[in-house]
Enzyme design. Structure first.
Site, PDB file in Angstrom:
ATOM      1  N   ARG A   1      18.598  34.451  33.030  1.00  0.00           N
ATOM      2  CA  ARG A   1      17.218  34.941  33.086  1.00  0.00           C
ATOM      3  C   ARG A   1      17.162  36.447  33.375  1.00  0.00           C
ATOM      4  O   ARG A   1      16.227  37.124  32.941  1.00  0.00           O
ATOM      5  CB  ARG A   1      16.423  34.167  34.125  1.00  0.00           C
ATOM      6  CG  ARG A   1      16.027  32.802  33.604  1.00  0.00           C
ATOM      7  CD  ARG A   1      15.238  32.031  34.605  1.00  0.00           C
ATOM      8  NE  ARG A   1      14.541  30.919  33.952  1.00  0.00           N
ATOM      9  CZ  ARG A   1      14.081  29.873  34.581  1.00  0.00           C
ATOM     10  NH1 ARG A   1      14.194  29.771  35.880  1.00  0.00           N
ATOM     11  NH2 ARG A   1      13.451  28.913  33.920  1.00  0.00           N
TER      12      ARG A   1
ATOM     13  N   GLY B   1      15.530  24.797  31.860  1.00  0.00           N
ATOM     14  CA  GLY B   1      16.408  25.564  32.735  1.00  0.00           C
ATOM     15  C   GLY B   1      17.795  24.959  32.842  1.00  0.00           C
ATOM     16  O   GLY B   1      18.808  25.658  32.700  1.00  0.00           O
TER      17      GLY B   1
ATOM     18  N   LYS C   1      13.819  13.042  34.390  1.00  0.00           N
ATOM     19  CA  LYS C   1      12.613  12.217  34.492  1.00  0.00           C
ATOM     20  C   LYS C   1      11.859  12.021  33.180  1.00  0.00           C
ATOM     21  O   LYS C   1      11.502  12.981  32.516  1.00  0.00           O
ATOM     22  CB  LYS C   1      11.656  12.829  35.517  1.00  0.00           C
ATOM     23  CG  LYS C   1      12.112  12.606  36.947  1.00  0.00           C
ATOM     24  CD  LYS C   1      11.245  13.381  37.921  1.00  0.00           C
ATOM     25  CE  LYS C   1       9.911  12.680  38.183  1.00  0.00           C
ATOM     26  NZ  LYS C   1       9.064  13.481  39.104  1.00  0.00           N
TER      27      LYS C   1
ATOM     28  N   GLY D   1       9.453  24.301  31.881  1.00  0.00           N
ATOM     29  CA  GLY D   1       8.086  23.789  31.998  1.00  0.00           C
ATOM     30  C   GLY D   1       7.142  24.475  31.026  1.00  0.00           C
ATOM     31  O   GLY D   1       6.303  23.827  30.392  1.00  0.00           O
TER      32      GLY D   1
HETATM   33  P1  ADP Z   1      15.825  20.793  31.977  1.00  0.00           P
HETATM   34  O1  ADP Z   1      15.825  21.689  33.199  1.00  0.00           O
HETATM   35  O2  ADP Z   1      16.760  21.266  30.922  1.00  0.00           O
HETATM   36  O3  ADP Z   1      14.441  20.540  31.486  1.00  0.00           O
HETATM   37  P2  ADP Z   1      15.808  18.417  33.586  1.00  0.00           P
HETATM   38  O4  ADP Z   1      15.423  19.236  34.760  1.00  0.00           O
HETATM   39  O5  ADP Z   1      14.820  17.500  33.022  1.00  0.00           O
HETATM   40  O6  ADP Z   1      16.389  19.370  32.431  1.00  0.00           O
HETATM   41  O7  ADP Z   1      17.074  17.514  33.970  1.00  0.00           O
HETATM   42  C1  ADP Z   1      18.283  18.065  34.346  1.00  0.00           C
HETATM   43  C2  ADP Z   1      19.024  17.171  35.291  1.00  0.00           C
HETATM   44  O8  ADP Z   1      19.109  15.853  34.786  1.00  0.00           O
HETATM   45  C3  ADP Z   1      20.428  17.647  35.478  1.00  0.00           C
HETATM   46  O9  ADP Z   1      20.579  18.164  36.780  1.00  0.00           O
HETATM   47  C4  ADP Z   1      21.275  16.397  35.253  1.00  0.00           C
HETATM   48  O10 ADP Z   1      22.275  16.223  36.226  1.00  0.00           O
HETATM   49  C5  ADP Z   1      20.255  15.284  35.354  1.00  0.00           C
HETATM   50  N1  ADP Z   1      20.694  14.089  34.630  1.00  0.00           N
HETATM   51  C6  ADP Z   1      21.070  13.991  33.349  1.00  0.00           C
HETATM   52  N2  ADP Z   1      21.477  12.755  33.058  1.00  0.00           N
HETATM   53  C7  ADP Z   1      21.374  12.043  34.192  1.00  0.00           C
HETATM   54  C8  ADP Z   1      21.671  10.687  34.546  1.00  0.00           C
HETATM   55  N3  ADP Z   1      22.143   9.843  33.661  1.00  0.00           N
HETATM   56  N4  ADP Z   1      21.434  10.300  35.813  1.00  0.00           N
HETATM   57  C9  ADP Z   1      20.949  11.165  36.714  1.00  0.00           C
HETATM   58  N5  ADP Z   1      20.650  12.460  36.450  1.00  0.00           N
HETATM   59  C10 ADP Z   1      20.860  12.893  35.200  1.00  0.00           C
HETATM   60 MG    MG Z   2      15.266  21.262  35.258  1.00  0.00          MG
END
Ligand code: ADP
Ligand code: MG
Length: 403
Positions: A37, A360, A202, A384
């Site tokens: 960033r 992120g 999520k 987001g």
């Molecule tokens: P982004 O920031 O790219 O939008 P998110 O914040 O939605 O992504 O999710 C990222 C997190 O999801 C990571 O820290 C990763 O460890 C977690 N994650 C991915 N797969 C799993 C899983 N099967 N069980 C638990 N956590 C997970």
């Molecule tokens: Mg995230």
């Protein structure tokens, strides 16, 4: 139309320009673990400095509770910014206090100052309009104009993003302009086949995007923690994996909608199930209908998609012309559970068309896994914000830059 710095005819020499950046980088024990960033913010800061402006950089970092909190200090960011910029960056250890006032006053043409974390002041993220307004007015006193370049926060109605942009002549910086142009390409007339890959923690975070993009895409590929709610909705026992039971019904509705629209939903066929959530957890790869039947029983947790799913996902991705990827396929932070994320990232680099990484953690993942950033069409700095844009929401920080 977005008012942009690149199209502005303002003479910047000697002008005091506040640049709202998103320098919210991950820190571990005071060390920056990913400076993406900061680097993404450089072109605009450089452009202003080269034009002889007095550059006042402001940003937030993390979520302090409206009061100074050492662990969210921007001091390490000032040091890194100075290295990357190749010129001195004065750090003021407050935002509207004595240091900031002095440092902004003493700036030479072309000089750069970084103020301390905006969220150390309760006015920045206050729910109270008047409180945000008051803080924005204090900030506005430093500048002749505002360049809004913190794409990661344009979905927030916060003092430095929204109110400040109304108080001063304001323009979108290069980063915001670039991010918006990529998002436009993902929403209007995207080249087909168009695939969206969703993962991460999520489901509830991503439902809005699925809803908005369903009518626009050909395929939706789902992995990561959210996939277990999807698998559960299909009747699979997911044992101790992440599960949002309150979203099962919503997920079933999406399946119905996807079927109606002819959108293919691509799900994993195998899963890496671990004994628990840790880097060295014992693990076993099984097909999706055997998640509860590993030697870990009901406590087994799916932490990655399996190799068969990785190959299938990669095939779908690399044969698409437009790809938007948000959310890691597994817990990539643990080397044993990074294969799915690596396979998808690799496939994105092979796309003959537009491949965008949003989010992120996803952006951090491609860098942590050693991919060259240049091999992706675009790596977004805003999770987001990108998602809300793709959900079709109006973003306050962009709205206020529109004529
Ligand atoms: P982004 O920031 O790219 O939008 P998110 O914040 O939605 O992504 O999710 C990222 C997190 O999801 C990571 O820290 C990763 O460890 C977690 N994650 C991915 N797969 C799993 C899983 N099967 N069980 C638990 N956590 C997970
Ligand atoms: Mg995230």
């Amino acid at each position: 139309m977005l008012r942009s710095l690149s199209a502005a005819s303002e003479d910047l020499s000697g002008k005091r320009v506040i640049v709202r950046c998103d320098l919210n980088v991950p820190l571990k024990d005071g060390e920056i673990t990913d400076d993406g960033r900061i680097r993404a913010s450089l072109p605009t800061i450089k452009r202003l400095s080269d034009a002889g402006a007095k550059v006042i950089v402001v940003s937030h970092l993390g979520r302090p509770e409206g009061a100074p909190d050492e662990k969210y200090s921007l001091a390490p960011v000032a040091t890194r910014l100075e290295q990357l910029l190749g010129q001195p960056v004065v750090f003021a250890a407050d935002t509207v206090g004595a240091q900031a006032k002095a440092a902004t006053k003493l700036l030479d043409n072309g000089g750069v100052v970084l103020l301390e974390n905006l969220r150390f002041n309760p006015g920045e993220a206050s729910k109270d309009d008047a409180e945000r307004q008051a803080f924005a007015e204090q900030l506005a006193a430093y500048g002749d104009l505002l360049v809004s370049n913190g794409f990661g926060v344009v979905h927030r109605k916060q003092a430095s993003v929204y109110e400040l942009a109304k108080l001063l002549p304001s323009y979108a910086g290069d980063l915001v302009e670039l991010e918006v142009s990529v998002l436009e390409r993902l929403t209007d007339n995207a080249e087909r086949p168009y695939t969206v890959v969703l993962g991460g923690a999520k489901v509830s975070d991503k439902l809005g995007v699925i809803e908005h993009l369903l009518p626009r895409v050909d395929k939706i590929v789902i992995g990561g923690g959210m996939v277990f709610t999807v698998l559960a909705a299909q009747g699979h026992d997911v044992a101790g994996s992440l599960l949002e039971t309150d979203q099962l019904e919503v997920v079933r509705n999406f399946f119905a909608q996807a079927a109606e629209l002819g959108v293919e939903i691509v799900l994993p066929t195998d899963i890496v199930v671990a004994s628990g959530f840790s880097a060295d957890a014992d693990h076993e790869t099984v097909s999706v209908d055997q998640i509860a039947n590993t030697r870990f029983g009901a406590s087994g947790m799916g932490l990655d998609i399996g190799p068969e799913s990785g190959s299938r996902f990669a095939e779908v991705v690399s044969s698409s012309k437009t790809v938007f990827w948000n959310g890691p396929m597994g817990v990539f932070e643990f080397a044993n559970f990074a294969s799915g994320t690596r396979a998808v990232a690799q496939a994105l680099t092979e796309v003959q068309g537009l491949a965008v990484v949003g989010g992120g953690d996803s952006a951090a993942a491609v860098r942590a896994l050693g991919f060259d950033e240049a091999s992706f069409g675009h790596i977004s700095t805003g999770g987001g914000a990108s998602l809300e844009y793709l959900e079709g929401k109006s973003l306050p920080g962009l709205e206020v830059l529109n004529d």
